[in-house]
Scaffold this motif. Structure first.
Motif, PDB file in Angstrom:
ATOM      1  N   LYS A  89      -5.957  -9.673  -0.636  1.00 17.12           N
ATOM      2  CA  LYS A  89      -7.040  -8.469  -0.858  1.00 17.12           C
ATOM      3  C   LYS A  89      -6.922  -7.763   0.681  1.00 17.12           C
ATOM      4  O   LYS A  89      -6.654  -6.481   0.935  1.00 17.12           O
ATOM      5  CB  LYS A  89      -8.270  -8.777  -1.130  1.00 17.12           C
ATOM      6  CG  LYS A  89      -8.358  -8.939  -2.609  1.00 17.12           C
ATOM      7  CD  LYS A  89      -9.807  -8.964  -3.193  1.00 17.12           C
ATOM      8  CE  LYS A  89      -9.798  -9.504  -4.375  1.00 17.12           C
ATOM      9  NZ  LYS A  89     -11.034 -10.331  -4.977  1.00 17.12           N
ATOM     10  N   LYS A  90      -7.192  -8.932   1.572  1.00 14.67           N
ATOM     11  CA  LYS A  90      -7.385  -8.456   3.034  1.00 14.67           C
ATOM     12  C   LYS A  90      -6.145  -7.577   3.606  1.00 14.67           C
ATOM     13  O   LYS A  90      -6.032  -6.819   4.154  1.00 14.67           O
ATOM     14  CB  LYS A  90      -7.591  -9.684   4.238  1.00 14.67           C
ATOM     15  CG  LYS A  90      -9.132  -9.748   4.110  1.00 14.67           C
ATOM     16  CD  LYS A  90      -9.392 -11.046   5.197  1.00 14.67           C
ATOM     17  CE  LYS A  90     -10.403 -11.757   5.142  1.00 14.67           C
ATOM     18  NZ  LYS A  90     -10.497 -13.225   5.629  1.00 14.67           N
ATOM     19  N   ASN A 121      -4.984  -7.568   9.232  1.00 15.49           N
ATOM     20  CA  ASN A 121      -4.948  -6.893   8.144  1.00 15.49           C
ATOM     21  C   ASN A 121      -3.943  -6.028   7.916  1.00 15.49           C
ATOM     22  O   ASN A 121      -3.888  -5.043   7.187  1.00 15.49           O
ATOM     23  CB  ASN A 121      -6.171  -6.148   7.831  1.00 15.49           C
ATOM     24  CG  ASN A 121      -7.532  -6.770   8.001  1.00 15.49           C
ATOM     25  OD1 ASN A 121      -7.520  -8.004   7.753  1.00 15.49           O
ATOM     26  ND2 ASN A 121      -8.723  -6.406   8.567  1.00 15.49           N
ATOM     27  N   PRO A 127      -0.306  -5.049   6.417  1.00 14.32           N
ATOM     28  CA  PRO A 127       0.206  -5.114   4.602  1.00 14.32           C
ATOM     29  C   PRO A 127       1.669  -6.025   4.850  1.00 14.32           C
ATOM     30  O   PRO A 127       2.581  -5.625   4.525  1.00 14.32           O
ATOM     31  CB  PRO A 127       0.546  -3.802   4.366  1.00 14.32           C
ATOM     32  CG  PRO A 127       0.805  -3.007   5.768  1.00 14.32           C
ATOM     33  CD  PRO A 127       0.412  -3.591   6.674  1.00 14.32           C
ATOM     34  N   PRO A 167       0.833  -1.234  -0.025  1.00 15.23           N
ATOM     35  CA  PRO A 167       0.030  -0.045   0.095  1.00 15.23           C
ATOM     36  C   PRO A 167       0.815   1.270  -0.019  1.00 15.23           C
ATOM     37  O   PRO A 167       2.184   1.279   0.535  1.00 15.23           O
ATOM     38  CB  PRO A 167      -0.694  -0.063   1.238  1.00 15.23           C
ATOM     39  CG  PRO A 167      -0.699  -1.521   1.789  1.00 15.23           C
ATOM     40  CD  PRO A 167       0.509  -2.083   1.236  1.00 15.23           C
ATOM     41  N   GLY A 226      -4.427  -5.886   1.707  1.00 17.02           N
ATOM     42  CA  GLY A 226      -4.143  -4.625   1.018  1.00 17.02           C
ATOM     43  C   GLY A 226      -2.952  -4.779   0.140  1.00 17.02           C
ATOM     44  O   GLY A 226      -2.273  -3.597  -0.315  1.00 17.02           O
TER      45      GLY A 226
END
Lengths: 170, 681
Positions: free
Chosen positions: A152-153, A114, A116, A40, A155
């Motif tokens: 996806k979770k 969650n 990254p 991210p 990020g």
């Protein structure tokens, strides 16, 4: 003569090269993953110049990574370090979880939640339990599977080049 | 006796020239590579440069045969060696026996007809290679008359079609049943995709020896893969001198034109989805120059033809990641046709023949349970619907033996690999076998594999195995002229204890093992004092103990070296005497040296076997045999050329002969060469 050559032949050729085994190949895979993942925005702000791979748990010879330590990926320096507990994973961009953790894997995934972090394993069933990339063997060759939801979770964005080589776990 | 040759004449001169030449050559290579090409990279940096697609094509060393599922070699419940197709190319191996002779602890003998295998000091002359189980992709190759593991040119598969060979030391009867006594050799064959279109290979060698091979192979899509191959071999052979026959009536000891050999072999390997159909066939004829069984000397009329074929249909399904299922259906055909020219008198041709036919099926089911247990279980059935032996004189017609039988056998096994802790694995197996002619037999095996450190494995191995007497040992007789039958033979049994240490250190792979093998009821050809006839008897006990050491190194510039040493002492337990054909020392060493990267390489092999006792109580001297192979690839696209010199130093050596020979020692080939061209389309 051959005994002489065996022992001294080697001396001529300083013994610094390594055996080409399963873990060296797996380490090469893991290093390559660093090139195909987008973290991210903001992750690498503030002067961070390294992609940090943390190695947690046992069952994987850490020195297999030695060669890749200091190499670059996406312009960042690839660095490996061993961590003893999960309280200091803030600095980890990638986390390798060893086979020794197979009974605690669900807890570990819950701890990371969650964040990254690209989680990586090489134990059967890890991808189903939420590890993003899991290595496995097929026909004596190394293969890998990717858990898209877990990705996806976290990020993270995984390049399509990597996805097309992987077995996808939904 | 001796082999006629005409290279150098002065023995010591040529030896010293060659030794110094080789030393200088090798030293130059090594120095050149290390100092001359400083910028050359090591293999790991090559690994780092590979992209993911390339990485996905790299093969990692694993082993299947030791417990019937894929494992890393350090986790196998045995002491394992693996030889790959590239080793076969690198060192110019011509036949399976050449390959096995390079493996630590193994040694071969050759009586100028068949090759015989020894390990742990057991290779009694007269035995038909019955104590090693030979498998091709898991299919049993030992025939159902002699139970022979064929390893010479009579082996069914051209060595060029071998992808890799797994050599597993110690008993595996708990998985494979009878004959997995001292070890197993599992051959994994190439598939169509390993050939990729077409290969034509032509070889020429000393003594008018030629071989041609044509192979087609292709992976059509993910579901279908086909390989078809045919090989044709012909050798005129040598004129051989045997001092035992040196008199006027027998051509002064020279057997001329009595060493010829030829074979034709075919192989087909197809895969469609989860099905694999394999078929192989060989017919091989050899003229026997040694005049065994009191036959006439110097004739091409004494010869043997072995024909062997099989079909194997396999279905393999991975039900889910924890469960897999294999089933097999197979058919075997064996035919032996021996011609022996005897002066009874009159001069007659005696035919010695055997037919063996069987079919069978196997089911195997592997499943992981309770996370820490990997269970393998299986059932095997074989129906030997023809086991026939015949012996007769052609003219005048006299029949001595006409023995026709059939039998069946089945086995059931269970094995558990229990991961007690991450660094401790317990592997235990049990198998029960039933044979028509014998009571049931149960074999067990247990292995404890401990990995105290990441690169260290320690294995404690216990094994049991058995071998049922073959049809030949039980029922063969030649009309009680020289040999009589013994239907009362019992199976032989073995118990073994072995400790293995495997250690990786930097670029070295080391292994050290100590073993103790104890055999009961050993079957051996003996002479009955009451009537002077040869007969197979269960002898008393024999034991073998020893140590084995191997170091395998991979160096910069892809240089590879291997050195192993075995010390073994196999003795008759009653008399304490060393067994016949049992060398105490074995040393093997290999060097692989790339001369021009990916284009030209040298493979140098040394094989030393210590002196071996002969049946007559004398000794066949020890010998160091040196082979050198130069291999050129990619100089012209699709062309592979190799040139090999075997026994460079032209060392005179021989192996102890079995009882049917007049000779005590059968001398082996001197220096000889082979040139081989392979075109890939």
């Amino acid at each position: 003569m051959f005994i002489f050559l065996f022992f001294f032949g080697g001396q001529f050729c300083r013994a610094d090269s390594q055996k080409f085994g399963e873990y060296e190949v797996k380490a090469a895979f893991i290093y390559n993953f660093a090139k195909f993942v987008t973290w991210p925005e903001g992750r690498f702000k503030g002067g961070k110049s390294t992609i940090d791979l943390c190695v947690y748990g046992s069952g994987f010879p850490v020195n297999a990574f030695d060669y890749f330590n200091g190499k670059t990926a996406q312009g960042y320096i690839f660095k490996t370090k061993r961590i003893k507990n999960l309280s200091n994973i803030d600095g980890c961009d990638m986390l390798y979880i060893g086979p020794s953790e197979r009974y605690q894997i669900t807890q570990i995934i819950n701890t990371i939640k969650n964040m990254p972090i690209l989680t990586i394993g090489d134990t059967e069933g890890f991808a189903e339990k939420g590890v993003i990339i899991n290595l496995y063997m097929e026909d004596d060759k190394v293969r890998f599977e990717i858990n898209i939801n877990a990705c996806k979770k976290a990020g993270l964005v995984i390049s399509s080049q990597l996805l097309k080589l992987a077995r996808i776990i939904q | 006796m001796g082999v006629r040759h005409n290279f150098f004449n002065n023995e010591s001169l040529k030896r010293s020239i060659l030794i110094s030449f080789l030393s200088v050559l090798l030293t130059i290579f090594l120095q050149h590579f290390c100092y001359g090409l400083e910028k050359e990279e090591d293999p790991l940096s090559k690994l780092a440069r590979l992209n993911l697609e390339d990485l996905m094509n790299i093969k990692v060393e694993t082993v299947y045969s030791a417990s019937k599922f894929i494992q890393k070699t350090t986790e196998a419940p045995s002491h394992v060696s693996i030889i790959t197709s590239s080793d076969i190319k690198r060192y110019g191996y011509r036949r399976l026996a050449d390959v096995i002779n390079s493996v630590s602890g193994f040694y071969i003998s050759h009586d100028r007809n068949y090759h015989y295998l020894g390990v742990r000091g057991f290779s009694p002359p007269g035995d038909c290679n019955t104590r090693i189980l030979l498998l091709i992709d898991g299919h049993r190759i030992n025939d159902n008359i002699y139970n022979t593991a064929y390893i010479g040119n009579e082996f069914i598969l051209d060595v060029d079609l071998i992808d890799r060979i797994e050599v597993i030391r110690g008993p595996s009867s708990s998985i494979y049943g009878s004959n997995a006594f001292l070890g197993i050799i599992n051959i994994i064959t190439k598939r169509g995709k390993d050939i990729n279109k077409m290969e034509i290979s032509a070889e020429a060698g000393s003594f008018d020896t030629y071989k041609n091979r044509l192979t087609f192979g292709r992976e059509f899509n993910k579901n279908m893969d086909v390989l078809i191959s045919a090989s044709f071999f012909k050798s005129h052979g040598q004129s051989l001198y045997y001092k035992e026959f040196d008199n006027l009536a027998t051509n002064n000891g020279w057997a001329d034109g009595a060493d010829g050999e030829r074979y034709n072999s075919f192989f087909i390997n197809t895969r469609y989805r989860d099905f694999n159909l394999q078929g192989a066939y060989i017919t091989r004829e050899k003229i026997i120059p040694t005049a065994p069984w009191g036959t006439e000397f110097n004739t091409h009329m004494t010869n043997t033809t072995d024909t062997y074929g099989y079909l194997n249909l396999k279905f393999k399904k991975d039900v889910d990641k924890d469960t897999s299922f294999i089933s097999r259906l197979f058919y075997n055909h064996y035919y032996y046709d021996g011609n022996y020219l005897l002066n009874r008198p009159p001069l007659v041709r005696t035919k010695d023949q055997a037919w063996g036919k069987s079919w069978g099926a196997e089911l195997q089911y592997n499943r992981r349970v309770f996370e820490k247990h990997l269970i393998a279980s299986g059932f095997e059935y074989q129906d030997n619907f023809l086991q026939k032996q015949r012996n007769y004189d052609e003219s005048p017609y006299v029949i001595y033996l006409n023995d026709r039988r059939n039998s069946n056998q089945w086995g059931i096994f269970l094995q558990d690999e229990f991961t007690v802790f991450d660094n401790l694995v317990l592997n235990a197996g049990i198998r029960h076998d039933y044979f028509k002619f014998f009571n049931g037999n149960t074999s067990t095996r247990a292995a404890l594999i401990y990995k105290p450190l990441e690169k260290t494995a320690l294995k404690f191995l216990y094994g049991e195995a058995f071998r049922v007497p073959n049809m030949y040992e039980l029922y063969y007789n030649d009309g009680n002229l020289t040999q009589k039958a013994n239907p009362d033979l019992d199976p032989e049994k073995i118990k073994t204890y072995e400790i293995v240490l495997e250690q990786y250190y930097k670029n070295l792979q080391l292994s050290l093992s100590g073993f103790y093998y104890k055999v009961k009821n050993l079957i051996a050809l003996t002479t009955d004092a009451s009537d002077g006839l040869l007969v197979f008897r269960n002898k008393d006990e024999a034991e073998a103990k020893g140590i084995e050491f191997e170091v395998h190194g991979k160096w910069q510039y892809n240089i590879e070296t291997k050195l192993n040493y075995t010390f073994q002492q196999a003795t008759d337990k009653n008399t304490g005497r060393l067994l016949v054909n049992s060398p105490r020392h074995l040393v093997k060493s290999n060097f692989f040296i790339p001369i021009i990267e990916n284009k030209l390489s040298g493979g140098l092999g040394f094989e030393y076997s210590g002196k071996r006792k002969t049946l007559g109580g004398r000794y066949a001297g020890g010998a160091l045999i040196t082979n050198l192979n130069l291999l050129s690839q990619n100089i012209l696209k699709g062309l592979e050329i190799s040139g090999t010199i075997y026994n460079i130093l032209d060392k005179k050596y021989g192996f102890p002969a079995s009882g049917e020979h007049t000779q005590q020692v059968i001398e082996q080939d001197g220096r000889c060469f082979r040139l081989k061209l392979t075109c890939l389309f």
